[in-house]
Design a protein around this motif. Sequence first.
Motif, PDB file in Angstrom:
ATOM      1  N   LEU A   1       0.826  -1.213   0.000  1.00  0.00           N
ATOM      2  CA  LEU A   1       0.000   0.000   0.000  1.00  0.00           C
ATOM      3  C   LEU A   1       0.857   1.259   0.000  1.00  0.00           C
ATOM      4  N   TYR A   2       0.398   2.224  -0.804  1.00  0.00           N
ATOM      5  CA  TYR A   2       1.027   3.546  -0.773  1.00  0.00           C
ATOM      6  C   TYR A   2       0.217   4.421   0.188  1.00  0.00           C
ATOM      7  N   PRO A   3       0.775   5.207   1.081  1.00  0.00           N
ATOM      8  CA  PRO A   3       2.214   5.458   1.225  1.00  0.00           C
ATOM      9  C   PRO A   3       2.890   4.582   2.282  1.00  0.00           C
ATOM     10  N   ASP A   4       2.116   3.767   3.019  1.00  0.00           N
ATOM     11  CA  ASP A   4       2.714   3.070   4.156  1.00  0.00           C
ATOM     12  C   ASP A   4       3.833   2.096   3.794  1.00  0.00           C
ATOM     13  N   ASP A   5       3.652   1.360   2.690  1.00  0.00           N
ATOM     14  CA  ASP A   5       4.641   0.321   2.359  1.00  0.00           C
ATOM     15  C   ASP A   5       5.687   0.784   1.354  1.00  0.00           C
ATOM     16  N   GLY A   6       5.568   1.988   0.885  1.00  0.00           N
ATOM     17  CA  GLY A   6       6.552   2.482  -0.088  1.00  0.00           C
ATOM     18  C   GLY A   6       6.071   3.777  -0.688  1.00  0.00           C
ATOM     19  N   SER A   7       7.035   4.680  -0.935  1.00  0.00           N
ATOM     20  CA  SER A   7       6.619   5.998  -1.431  1.00  0.00           C
ATOM     21  C   SER A   7       6.825   6.127  -2.929  1.00  0.00           C
ATOM     22  N   ASN A   8       7.427   5.118  -3.546  1.00  0.00           N
ATOM     23  CA  ASN A   8       7.550   5.194  -5.007  1.00  0.00           C
ATOM     24  C   ASN A   8       7.250   3.838  -5.639  1.00  0.00           C
ATOM     25  N   ALA A   9       7.140   3.877  -6.975  1.00  0.00           N
ATOM     26  CA  ALA A   9       6.693   2.692  -7.719  1.00  0.00           C
ATOM     27  C   ALA A   9       7.618   1.501  -7.477  1.00  0.00           C
ATOM     28  N   GLU A  10       8.911   1.768  -7.546  1.00  0.00           N
ATOM     29  CA  GLU A  10       9.884   0.677  -7.450  1.00  0.00           C
ATOM     30  C   GLU A  10       9.742  -0.074  -6.120  1.00  0.00           C
ATOM     31  N   ILE A  11       9.680   0.692  -5.038  1.00  0.00           N
ATOM     32  CA  ILE A  11       9.604   0.054  -3.714  1.00  0.00           C
ATOM     33  C   ILE A  11       8.264  -0.665  -3.548  1.00  0.00           C
ATOM     34  N   LEU A  12       7.190  -0.032  -4.037  1.00  0.00           N
ATOM     35  CA  LEU A  12       5.872  -0.674  -3.905  1.00  0.00           C
ATOM     36  C   LEU A  12       5.840  -2.019  -4.619  1.00  0.00           C
ATOM     37  N   ILE A  13       6.406  -2.035  -5.832  1.00  0.00           N
ATOM     38  CA  ILE A  13       6.406  -3.297  -6.595  1.00  0.00           C
ATOM     39  C   ILE A  13       7.220  -4.349  -5.843  1.00  0.00           C
ATOM     40  N   LYS A  14       8.387  -3.923  -5.368  1.00  0.00           N
ATOM     41  CA  LYS A  14       9.269  -4.840  -4.650  1.00  0.00           C
ATOM     42  C   LYS A  14       8.543  -5.427  -3.428  1.00  0.00           C
ATOM     43  N   HIS A  15       7.846  -4.564  -2.731  1.00  0.00           N
ATOM     44  CA  HIS A  15       7.186  -5.029  -1.517  1.00  0.00           C
ATOM     45  C   HIS A  15       5.954  -5.885  -1.819  1.00  0.00           C
ATOM     46  N   ALA A  16       5.224  -5.551  -2.883  1.00  0.00           N
ATOM     47  CA  ALA A  16       4.074  -6.388  -3.262  1.00  0.00           C
ATOM     48  C   ALA A  16       4.587  -7.762  -3.700  1.00  0.00           C
ATOM     49  N   ASP A  17       5.729  -7.754  -4.401  1.00  0.00           N
ATOM     50  CA  ASP A  17       6.358  -8.996  -4.854  1.00  0.00           C
ATOM     51  C   ASP A  17       6.769  -9.836  -3.634  1.00  0.00           C
ATOM     52  N   ALA A  18       7.395  -9.169  -2.664  1.00  0.00           N
ATOM     53  CA  ALA A  18       7.831  -9.884  -1.455  1.00  0.00           C
ATOM     54  C   ALA A  18       6.619 -10.484  -0.731  1.00  0.00           C
ATOM     55  N   ALA A  19       5.540  -9.710  -0.673  1.00  0.00           N
ATOM     56  CA  ALA A  19       4.324 -10.203  -0.003  1.00  0.00           C
ATOM     57  C   ALA A  19       3.768 -11.415  -0.745  1.00  0.00           C
ATOM     58  N   MET A  20       3.852 -11.356  -2.092  1.00  0.00           N
ATOM     59  CA  MET A  20       3.356 -12.481  -2.895  1.00  0.00           C
ATOM     60  C   MET A  20       4.213 -13.737  -2.615  1.00  0.00           C
ATOM     61  N   TYR A  21       5.540 -13.541  -2.532  1.00  0.00           N
ATOM     62  CA  TYR A  21       6.409 -14.691  -2.240  1.00  0.00           C
ATOM     63  C   TYR A  21       6.101 -15.267  -0.861  1.00  0.00           C
ATOM     64  N   HIS A  22       5.790 -14.365   0.033  1.00  0.00           N
ATOM     65  CA  HIS A  22       5.434 -14.818   1.372  1.00  0.00           C
ATOM     66  C   HIS A  22       4.168 -15.675   1.296  1.00  0.00           C
ATOM     67  N   ALA A  23       3.201 -15.209   0.487  1.00  0.00           N
ATOM     68  CA  ALA A  23       1.959 -15.973   0.298  1.00  0.00           C
ATOM     69  C   ALA A  23       2.286 -17.351  -0.280  1.00  0.00           C
ATOM     70  N   LYS A  24       3.229 -17.394  -1.203  1.00  0.00           N
ATOM     71  CA  LYS A  24       3.630 -18.688  -1.799  1.00  0.00           C
ATOM     72  C   LYS A  24       4.224 -19.590  -0.721  1.00  0.00           C
ATOM     73  N   SER A  25       5.110 -18.974   0.061  1.00  0.00           N
ATOM     74  CA  SER A  25       5.813 -19.799   1.048  1.00  0.00           C
ATOM     75  C   SER A  25       4.861 -20.332   2.118  1.00  0.00           C
ATOM     76  N   LEU A  26       3.713 -19.673   2.238  1.00  0.00           N
ATOM     77  CA  LEU A  26       2.741 -20.162   3.226  1.00  0.00           C
ATOM     78  C   LEU A  26       1.807 -21.206   2.617  1.00  0.00           C
ATOM     79  N   GLY A  27       2.226 -21.797   1.540  1.00  0.00           N
ATOM     80  CA  GLY A  27       1.446 -22.883   0.948  1.00  0.00           C
ATOM     81  C   GLY A  27       0.583 -22.446  -0.218  1.00  0.00           C
ATOM     82  N   LYS A  28       0.837 -21.268  -0.756  1.00  0.00           N
ATOM     83  CA  LYS A  28       0.138 -20.759  -1.941  1.00  0.00           C
ATOM     84  C   LYS A  28      -1.350 -20.542  -1.670  1.00  0.00           C
TER      85      LYS A  28
END
Length: 666
Positions: free
Chosen positions: A356-383
């Motif tokens: 979420l902007y602005p809490d998780d990142g103030s620009n596009a690059e960081i937001l994408i990175k963090h959404a990606d990390a969250a998605m990987y976390h979702a995968k690691s929790l059994g998809k």
Amino acid sequence: MQPRQIYILTLMSAFLLISVMSFLFYLGNKLLIESALIEAAEEIKIEGTTAHLWFEEIMSGDSTESIDGVWKDIDDADWYAKAMLDGGENAEGTYFPLQDPQLRASIVAVRKALAEFKKIAVNRYNNFSDAVPGSEIDSQFDAVFLDFIKQAENVERMIKIRIHREYNQYRYLSIFLIFVSTILSFVLSSFLFKREKNRTKLFESLREAKQAIEEKNFKLDYMAHYDALTGLPNRVLFLDRLEQTIVHAMRKQFSVALLFIDLDHFKAVNDQYGHQQGDQLLKQVSQRLRNCIREEDSAVRISGDEFIIILGDMADINSAIKVSNSIAAEVMKKLQEPYDLDGSIIHISASTGVALYPDDGSNAEILIKHADAAMYHAKSLGKNNIQFFSSELNRQAQRQLEIEHNLRTAIEEDQFILHYHPQWQLNSGKISGLEVLVRWQHPEQGMIFPDEFIPVAESCGLIQQLDLLIVSKAFHQLKSWNMTGFDFGCMAINISPICFCRADFFNNIQNLISDIGVDAGSIELEITESVLVNNVKQSQQLLLDLHRLGLRIAIDDFGTGYSSMSYLKDFVIDTLKIDRSFVSEYNQSKTSSVVLKNMINLGIDLGLDVVAEGIETIEQETYLKDLNCSIGQGFLLTKPLPAQELENFLTAKLADNIINIASKQV
Ligand code: C2E
Ligand code: MG
Ligand code: MG
């Protein structure tokens, strides 16, 4: 021809035409003027002849005529002659002076003859009584008159000839010039027509070319910004939109949510049903995503089976959480509905990460990175679940970067040690093998576990080096134990899927076996089921080759990947290692216990050794034994230990009669 040349040519032609017209006008005018001279010449003759006629009448006694009329006629005749020389104007017309010297001389002669005629007439009239017809003066008078007439006729003839000649010249010249002008204008107009035609053609082809370029540009633009398969915006357009959305949100103090969606097991669908069906699936997924969002939001495909949804213009972070939660849930629900791929009904799920902007990142690059990390976390929790980005995830991402940074040095300096985790036969308690588990002895940070650095080594391309280093260390340990008389059964070594799929994997293993001098029959390679599902043909052959070398093959973490049980029969494998999650959960739900039971039975039916991982309690061990599971591994016996500690541990246990060693005794 250049436009400038055409311009000059047209100008010249126009000039020529005007010159021709002017010249013809000049000639015509001249002819008109000169034709008056014919009249003048005739008038000289007529007036002279009239004067002669009246004079003879008077001389023969006719008293009705006046002598003054005679003189006037002669003067009139002379007037015309003079007008021909010097110009003049009377009621009959205007006369311009003649230029031709020969004609002028003839007219002068006419005037002379006329003067002579008048003189003799005056003389004769004055001697009226002597000038009877037939007298000498009468004869002279006639001769002078005839001379005058001759001269006048000569002038008239000369003028007529001259005018006739000029008229003919005028006619021929006109015809010639008209002909030339016609040809010229024909040539010019046909040239201009041709040129115009060419120009029209050129304009037409230019217009077509322009249209084609515009179409091509449109296509290129489309291709540059949209995904050809799904028609969704691609990464380039997505970045642009996201940046715009963030700038807008910044201005209005809005919140933005980024949903990073990755399909679960898409590769397996692709492999099992073919790429065409895989493409169809992606198209249907795209359509479903479109249907889940508002008009003003964007769904984009950023790579293979990865999609992102941008939700903009949300009043604050709380509404962003609420909206993204409900849309993510809707997306997951819609994506789970069955897909009809040319008659084959497919089910698929997705893992979603939200930033979420602005809490998780103030620009596009960081937001994408963090959404990606969250998605990987979702995968690691059994998809098949939704995860919001958290600062913990962020910390993990930082940690991964740090690991990546230090990993190369760690391999070069061999900062790795191996721990060994024993496996035992559940019915006899005999030690049947060991699993090799790597640990990173970091000089400052202490021991780092493989779950932290193996995925990083896989993503940064160092896994091949690392796995071969581990295999080599494990082989040396195996040889050392063999030489000192220890035999702990089969040594199981984990092999990363990336390493296993490399073309040189077989040769590398074969070389290490022969170089170090170990018995291939005492080695088991642990691979995950994803390796087999993703590279069916290649894996089948490789497994056969490894088998021929004498190696055993185990499927690790069985049940956590894409478990299409049917694939097992297509490969030569020896062991099925059931993931520890099934062991720990069997007593928590009926489903888990049914799954565990079936997996064990499947392994038994296929004639495989079934290893249950993660046995921590006596109850679990007993339960597995009752299900006829052959081998166990877990902390119940011990945690994984370094070689020396393992030797000591097993020797002590053996001495206490707690366990058996499968073959040779310590
Ligand atoms: P794995 O191959 O499934 O290994 C079993 C993991 O479960 C080990 O974790 C082991 O310590 C743990 N385990 C075994 N019994 C129990 C138990 O009763 N309770 C609990 N809580 N855990 C138990 P470890 O050593 O952290 O390894 C994690 C994973 O890292 C391994 O899973 C394997 O996938 C990977 N790995 C470990 N060593 C290597 C290696 O040398 N090469 C490669 N490529 N991967 C490795
Ligand atoms: Mg393993
Ligand atoms: Mg495992």
